[in-house]
Design a protein around this motif. Structure first.
Motif, PDB file in Angstrom:
ATOM      1  N   UNK A  80      29.886  39.375  44.474  1.00 19.91           N
ATOM      2  CA  UNK A  80      29.607  39.273  43.043  1.00 19.91           C
ATOM      3  C   UNK A  80      30.328  40.381  42.277  1.00 19.91           C
ATOM      4  N   UNK A  81      30.301  41.582  42.832  1.00 22.57           N
ATOM      5  CA  UNK A  81      30.976  42.711  42.180  1.00 22.57           C
ATOM      6  C   UNK A  81      32.486  42.476  42.148  1.00 22.57           C
ATOM      7  N   UNK A  82      33.050  41.988  43.248  1.00 26.79           N
ATOM      8  CA  UNK A  82      34.492  41.711  43.291  1.00 26.79           C
ATOM      9  C   UNK A  82      34.877  40.670  42.244  1.00 26.79           C
ATOM     10  N   UNK A  83      34.020  39.675  42.028  1.00 29.17           N
ATOM     11  CA  UNK A  83      34.293  38.648  41.028  1.00 29.17           C
ATOM     12  C   UNK A  83      34.321  39.262  39.627  1.00 29.17           C
ATOM     13  N   UNK A  84      33.373  40.131  39.337  1.00 24.53           N
ATOM     14  CA  UNK A  84      33.334  40.798  38.032  1.00 24.53           C
ATOM     15  C   UNK A  84      34.568  41.679  37.840  1.00 24.53           C
ATOM     16  N   UNK A  85      34.950  42.388  38.870  1.00 24.25           N
ATOM     17  CA  UNK A  85      36.137  43.247  38.787  1.00 24.25           C
ATOM     18  C   UNK A  85      37.380  42.401  38.511  1.00 24.25           C
ATOM     19  N   UNK A  86      37.498  41.266  39.168  1.00 22.18           N
ATOM     20  CA  UNK A  86      38.638  40.372  38.941  1.00 22.18           C
ATOM     21  C   UNK A  86      38.663  39.877  37.500  1.00 22.18           C
ATOM     22  N   UNK A  87      37.503  39.531  36.963  1.00 27.31           N
ATOM     23  CA  UNK A  87      37.420  39.083  35.568  1.00 27.31           C
ATOM     24  C   UNK A  87      37.866  40.205  34.631  1.00 27.31           C
ATOM     25  N   UNK A  88      37.406  41.419  34.901  1.00 29.40           N
ATOM     26  CA  UNK A  88      37.805  42.561  34.063  1.00 29.40           C
ATOM     27  C   UNK A  88      39.312  42.803  34.132  1.00 29.40           C
ATOM     28  N   UNK A  89      39.873  42.703  35.302  1.00 28.27           N
ATOM     29  CA  UNK A  89      41.328  42.881  35.452  1.00 28.27           C
ATOM     30  C   UNK A  89      42.063  41.826  34.641  1.00 28.27           C
ATOM     31  N   UNK A  90      41.591  40.598  34.719  1.00 32.35           N
ATOM     32  CA  UNK A  90      42.230  39.517  33.954  1.00 32.35           C
ATOM     33  C   UNK A  90      42.142  39.764  32.453  1.00 32.35           C
ATOM     34  N   UNK A  91      41.023  40.318  31.986  1.00 27.50           N
ATOM     35  CA  UNK A  91      40.881  40.640  30.568  1.00 27.50           C
ATOM     36  C   UNK A  91      41.874  41.707  30.123  1.00 27.50           C
ATOM     37  N   UNK A  92      42.175  42.627  30.986  1.00 27.28           N
ATOM     38  CA  UNK A  92      43.084  43.733  30.665  1.00 27.28           C
ATOM     39  C   UNK A  92      44.546  43.322  30.668  1.00 27.28           C
ATOM     40  N   UNK A  93      44.916  42.316  31.422  1.00 24.37           N
ATOM     41  CA  UNK A  93      46.320  42.009  31.650  1.00 24.37           C
ATOM     42  C   UNK A  93      47.117  41.718  30.393  1.00 24.37           C
ATOM     43  N   UNK A  94      46.525  41.106  29.395  1.00 26.44           N
ATOM     44  CA  UNK A  94      47.303  40.787  28.190  1.00 26.44           C
ATOM     45  C   UNK A  94      47.131  41.825  27.083  1.00 26.44           C
ATOM     46  N   UNK A  95      46.497  42.940  27.389  1.00 25.20           N
ATOM     47  CA  UNK A  95      46.285  44.001  26.403  1.00 25.20           C
ATOM     48  C   UNK A  95      47.416  45.030  26.481  1.00 25.20           C
ATOM     49  N   UNK A  96      47.725  45.619  25.321  1.00 28.15           N
ATOM     50  CA  UNK A  96      48.714  46.701  25.351  1.00 28.15           C
ATOM     51  C   UNK A  96      48.015  47.992  25.783  1.00 28.15           C
ATOM     52  N   UNK A  97      48.770  49.049  25.967  1.00 27.70           N
ATOM     53  CA  UNK A  97      48.228  50.292  26.522  1.00 27.70           C
ATOM     54  C   UNK A  97      47.161  50.904  25.612  1.00 27.70           C
ATOM     55  N   UNK A  98      47.355  50.816  24.304  1.00 28.26           N
ATOM     56  CA  UNK A  98      46.362  51.379  23.382  1.00 28.26           C
ATOM     57  C   UNK A  98      45.036  50.627  23.483  1.00 28.26           C
ATOM     58  N   UNK A  99      45.118  49.297  23.547  1.00 26.28           N
ATOM     59  CA  UNK A  99      43.895  48.499  23.686  1.00 26.28           C
ATOM     60  C   UNK A  99      43.199  48.783  25.026  1.00 26.28           C
ATOM     61  N   UNK A 100      43.992  48.918  26.059  1.00 27.33           N
ATOM     62  CA  UNK A 100      43.422  49.203  27.374  1.00 27.33           C
ATOM     63  C   UNK A 100      42.720  50.562  27.384  1.00 27.33           C
ATOM     64  N   UNK A 101      43.343  51.571  26.758  1.00 29.35           N
ATOM     65  CA  UNK A 101      42.710  52.898  26.670  1.00 29.35           C
ATOM     66  C   UNK A 101      41.413  52.839  25.870  1.00 29.35           C
ATOM     67  N   UNK A 102      41.430  52.083  24.779  1.00 30.46           N
ATOM     68  CA  UNK A 102      40.232  51.942  23.960  1.00 30.46           C
ATOM     69  C   UNK A 102      39.098  51.322  24.777  1.00 30.46           C
ATOM     70  N   UNK A 103      39.396  50.269  25.498  1.00 26.67           N
ATOM     71  CA  UNK A 103      38.386  49.605  26.331  1.00 26.67           C
ATOM     72  C   UNK A 103      37.867  50.571  27.396  1.00 26.67           C
ATOM     73  N   UNK A 104      38.759  51.314  28.008  1.00 24.58           N
ATOM     74  CA  UNK A 104      38.362  52.292  29.022  1.00 24.58           C
ATOM     75  C   UNK A 104      37.456  53.360  28.420  1.00 24.58           C
TER      76      UNK A 104
END
Length: 117
Positions: A80-104
């Motif tokens: 279940x945790x691996x599935x959530x991590x995969x979803x989070x990675x997919x959400x990050x993939x189309x974000x630019x670096x500033x958006x990714x830093x903000x989310x982090x």
């Protein structure tokens, strides 16, 4: 497939435990520092073939068994945790670096808030 480095590390740990060896004992047999071996077992260290050979010899194990992952078991929560991590990675993939830093930063603020409770 899971990250190969993590799978190898988990297998090394399971084989070591099956042989009733401590990390200190295996590290000494391999000529490695215990903290280094701990990182290997957690999958935090991407080791060389030479280091892998030292560990195989220290475990008195066949190299093929280090890559046999059939005996590794993961509980339901792990998947279940691996599935959530995969979803989070997919959400990050189309974000630019500033958006990714903000989310982090937002995620860290949330974690820090819950840690305080």
């Amino acid at each position: 497939m899971e990250n190969l480095v993590k799978l190898v590390g988990l297998n090394i740990k399971e084989i070591r435990k099956a042989k009733k060896m401590t990390q200190d004992e295996l590290a000494e047999k391999c000529g490695l520092q215990t903290s280094f071996l701990t990182g290997v077992e957690r999958g935090d260290r991407n080791i060389t073939i030479q280091t892998l050979e030292k560990i195989v010899i220290g475990l008195d194990e066949s190299p093929k068994n280090i890559f046999n992952f059939e005996n590794l078991t993961f509980n339901e929560e792990y998947y279940k945790k691996k599935e959530i991590i995969t979803i989070l990675i997919n959400l990050f993939e189309d974000k630019n670096i500033e958006e990714a830093r903000l989310i982090l930063n937002i995620a860290n603020e949330i974690f820090n808030t819950y840690k305080g409770k």
